[in-house]
Design an enzyme around this catalytic site. Structure first.
Site, PDB file in Angstrom:
ATOM      1  N   ASP A  46       0.869  -1.169   0.000  1.00 27.82           N
ATOM      2  CA  ASP A  46       0.000   0.000   0.000  1.00 27.82           C
ATOM      3  C   ASP A  46       0.916   1.233   0.000  1.00 27.82           C
ATOM      4  O   ASP A  46       2.117   1.138   0.297  1.00 27.82           O
ATOM      5  CB  ASP A  46      -0.946   0.003   1.198  1.00 27.82           C
ATOM      6  CG  ASP A  46      -2.160   0.911   0.951  1.00 27.82           C
ATOM      7  OD1 ASP A  46      -2.093   1.772   0.041  1.00 27.82           O
ATOM      8  OD2 ASP A  46      -3.167   0.773   1.665  1.00 27.82           O
TER       9      ASP A  46
HETATM   10  C1  BGC Z   1      -5.025   3.291   0.129  1.00 28.25           C
HETATM   11  C2  BGC Z   1      -5.140   2.314  -1.019  1.00 28.25           C
HETATM   12  C3  BGC Z   1      -4.931   3.040  -2.327  1.00 28.25           C
HETATM   13  C4  BGC Z   1      -3.591   3.747  -2.288  1.00 28.25           C
HETATM   14  C5  BGC Z   1      -3.287   4.505  -3.557  1.00 28.25           C
HETATM   15  C6  BGC Z   1      -3.780   4.154   0.069  1.00 28.25           C
HETATM   16  O1  BGC Z   1      -3.854   5.175   0.991  1.00 28.25           O
HETATM   17  O2  BGC Z   1      -5.054   2.577   1.355  1.00 28.25           O
HETATM   18  O3  BGC Z   1      -6.387   1.685  -1.007  1.00 28.25           O
HETATM   19  O4  BGC Z   1      -5.029   2.148  -3.391  1.00 28.25           O
HETATM   20  O5  BGC Z   1      -3.582   4.672  -1.218  1.00 28.25           O
HETATM   21  O6  BGC Z   1      -4.115   5.612  -3.652  1.00 28.25           O
END
Ligand code: BGC
Length: 745
Positions: free
Chosen positions: A226
């Site tokens: 993530d």
């Molecule tokens: C989120 C993800 C997301 C990623 C990219 C993170 O803060 O938890 O779900 O895909 O950011 O935006």
């Protein structure tokens, strides 16, 4: 085919972190291009200009399909697959190779600020719909990213908190949906979550990312982090985290190189993760995609409307108030009718191609008079009493009131959890004032996480409209006027009070730990185990028609799955869709089990008077429990109850099925309890004999008292130590000799 042997150490390391915010790194010299990823999950969020991961900067327009909270309530995998395919088409047209979704985390607490991005409180619903979304997305040559792996069920302290979960709960509840999606739909990528699991960060967790995901489940894709989840990149490589996102500015690549030079990391370990990055790039560049597929925005908007209408849950409909007559005079009340809330905040926030407001759609559908009063403002900026009086005046003169209530945008988002389940006080006051002058009031809700409904018994009808995406306004009108017969079902329980929810007291934890103290008893599993009254149970949802269920039969298929068949009849006067839900339970189990657990479901569309046999497959594997003594799935022998219901609290038919299963044989030792010894066909008789020899009582009460005593713990009670040692030795000898039961000496 790119080859790791043609790359330098530095080049290999550079490929294992992002090239930018939304891209993988390229290696020009070796002809390795970069590919683009984008959020997900209910629309493409591609930022062209300045980038961030929380949707602070705007993104290019894309269709905003219903967020997972809504789609999950459709219980319709075919629909989810079609939505997935449309997402894939848009991603492909926008040059995106991997769409960052779906999210199949379990809604552990109704307070989780990100519940709108998740499908259900149950792993079978999450797994089935998650797999369908992945199949749809990937059918267009775009990869999915299954997230957030794993046990990421809250926003509070999400980058550091340790989800402390016992292994059985982890397997049976929190990993189960991921396992199903990986096995059934083979996502190109999996996203490791921010949090720690039992103390170890997901993105450094070898057990999770390699042993479970790859070795047990056979995942052959790429694992990415993530955004900003990585705290120890070298540990991540070792664990099987292939790609760190986003770019680390070369910082962590250099650490990998240094670790290899220092002999702390094997180059083969780096090769393994680099290979998987290259495989993804190859997969993406080789994908069979139309060269420049156009997006039929109108068709996608229509699909978003269809999906939204199928996701709406009719909670209550006294005296058939709905559907509305087209010529009825209607007072539409509530700012949400004019300014709809249709998605949640944070990384999933899409810039929609257009927005249907419910008020416009109601005006278009109605033949009678439609008046409107906002009733409240979304930011509390106006005189509430005046707006309420205006609304009450409009309500008093209308035949029917359609009252839009919901959670303001400030109350739920990625990034923080909610602290209560209440609608704003000004809205609760409004509903009381309106229903006092017009009992024919229909409440339509807009909310991403569940809200408590203190007025549930006092209004005639309630439509749970969740967050429905850009076409939600039209979908609400479709359901209100009956051009769509509602068929959504709750994928999460609506409690009366927050305090009743099973995770209450164990959410969101403290001091960087959250204890999953309710164990298996998540959502309806917990409400049912405590027999608590709930406002609307898991699986509930009304229709404008009625269904009856008859003739339940269960057949075991060759592979051990159960085929559960029931005849469903549409007993009303309009066509409708029933969701047939199959729950199972096992009484007298050796492990704690919820009173009932969903194991399968199927949809049936029926004309009035039509009867159809509907078959639901219950997978043998889903009947098994995770046995912590042997660390594997075990199907316990016994009589399983099979229930078919219209909700978890509306069971229509049930039957029992005997399954042979497997008894786990545990090697007995001096640490074994008297009850375990007694249950063993070899050691049991020896033990009884020894008790008699030593003058101990062997009646039921005496054995019950002895029950848990390890036989080798105390000298003299229940047996002298030497006798216990001898007993175990004789048991082992008899077992090794293959003797079924030794003759007592
Ligand atoms: C989120 C993800 C997301 C990623 C990219 C993170 O803060 O938890 O779900 O895909 O950011 O935006």
């Amino acid at each position: 085919m790119y080859d790791t042997s043609e790359l330098t150490l530095e080049e290999k390391a550079s490929l294992t972190s992002g090239g930018g915010f939304w891209t993988t790194a390229s290696v020009g010299r070796a002809g390795v291009p970069s590919i683009t990823v984008a959020d997900g999950p209910h629309g493409v969020r591609l930022q062209a200009g300045e980038a961030d991961h929380l949707a602070i900067a705007e993104s290019l327009p894309a269709t905003c399909f219903p967020p997972a909270v809504a789609l999950g309530s459709s219980w319709d995998p075919d629909l989810a697959e079609r939505v997935g395919a449309a997402l894939g088409t848009e991603a492909s047209a926008m040059g995106v190779s991997v769409l960052l979704g779906p999210g199949v985390n379990i809604k552990r607490s109704p307070l989780c600020g990100r519940n709108f991005e998740y499908l259900a409180e149950d792993p079978v619903v999450s797994g089935a719909l998650g797999a369908a979304l992945v199949r749809g997305i990937q059918s267009k040559g775009v990869g999915a990213s299954l997230k957030h792996f794993a046990a990421n069920n809250q926003e509070t302290d999400r980058l550091r908190v340790s989800s402390d979960v016992d292994p059985r709960t982890l397997r049976e509840i929190y990993l189960r949906a991921f396992e199903r999606v990986v096995k059934d739909a083979a996502p190109w990528t999996v996203m490791a979550s921010y949090n720690r699991i039992n103390g170890v960060y997901a993105s450094e967790n070898r057990w999770l990312l390699t042993e479970v995901l790859r070795e047990e489940w056979g995942f052959d894709g790429l694992v990415m982090s993530d955004w900003g989840a990585v705290s120890d990149r070298v540990g991540g490589v070792r664990a099987g985290l292939d790609l760190e996102m986003p770019a680390s500015g070369g910082r962590t690549d250099a650490r990998i190189v240094q670790a290899i030079r220092d002999g702390l990391l094997g180059e083969d370990e780096l090769d393994a993760v680099t290979r998987r990055v290259l495989d993804l790039v190859e997969r993406a560049t080789a994908a069979d995609r139309p060269s420049a597929p156009g997006i039929d925005q109108e068709a996608h908007h229509a699909l978003a409307r269809e999906a939204a209408a199928r996701s709406i849950v009719l909670l209550k409909n006294d005296e058939g108030l709905l559907p509305l007559r087209r010529d009825a005079d209607v007072a539409v009340i509530g700012e949400f009718a004019r300014t709809p809330r249709f998605q949640g905040g944070g990384s999933s926030q899409v810039n929609p191609t257009k927005i249907d407001a419910p008020l416009d759609a109601i005006r278009a559908a109605a033949a009678g008079k439609v008046s409107f009063a906002p009733g409240f403002t979304l930011d509390g900026s106006a005189d509430d009493a005046r707006l309420r009086d205006e609304a009450v005046a409009a309500a008093a003169y209308a035949e029917v009131v359609v009252l839009f209530l919901g959670l303001p945008v400030t109350e739920e988002s990625e990034g923080f959890d909610r602290t209560h389940l209440n609608l704003p006080a000004v809205q609760l006051e409004l509903v009381d004032a309106v229903r006092a002058v017009n009992p024919r009031t229909v409440v339509v809700l807009s909310n991403g996480g569940v809200v408590v409904l203190p007025f549930a018994e006092d209004v005639a009808a309630i439509v749970e409209g969740w967050l429905l995406g850009q076409a939600g306004g039209s979908a609400v009108a479709d359901v209100l006027y009956g051009s769509v017969n509602p068929s959504g079902r709750l994928a999460e329980t609506i409690p009366w009070r927050l305090e009743d929810s099973p995770s209450f007291g164990n959410f969101p934890g403290e001091l960087q730990h959250v204890r999953y103290g309710e164990g298996m008893f998540v959502g309806y599993r917990g409400y049912d185990a405590r027999d608590s009254s709930v406002a609307y149970p898991f699986g509930h949802g009304l229709s404008y028609t009625t269904f009856s269920h008859d003739d339940l039969r269960v057949v075991a298929a060759g592979n051990g799955d159960l085929e559960v068949t029931v005849n469903v009849t549409n007993t009303g006067s309009v066509a409708g869709r029933e969701v047939v839900q199959v729950y199972t339970s096992l009484r007298h189990s050796i492990v704690q089990r919820p009173p009932r657990e969903l194991k399968g479901f199927a949809l049936a569309s029926l004309e009035p008077g039509e009867t159809r046999a509907v078959t639901v497959t219950v997978r043998r594997r889903d009947l098994a429990y995770w046995d912590v003594r042997v660390d594997r799935w075990v199907l316990e022998p016994g009589t399983y109850r099979i229930e078919v219901g219209a909700s978890s609290r509306d069971i229509r038919l049930s039957t029992d099925v005997d399954l042979a299963g497997e008894r786990v044989e545990v090697e007995l030792s001096l640490e074994s309890g008297s009850d375990e010894i007694l249950a063993d066909p070899i050691a049991g008789p020896l033990f009884l004999e020894a008790l008699v020899e030593h003058g101990m009582a062997t009646d039921d009460q005496a054995l019950r008292v002895l029950g848990m005593f390890p036989i080798g713990r105390m000298d003299g009670f229940p047996l002298p130590h030497d006798t216990a040692v001898e007993l175990i030795a004789r048991y082992r000898a008899a077992k090794n000799a293959g003797a079924p039961t030794p003759t007592p000496a």
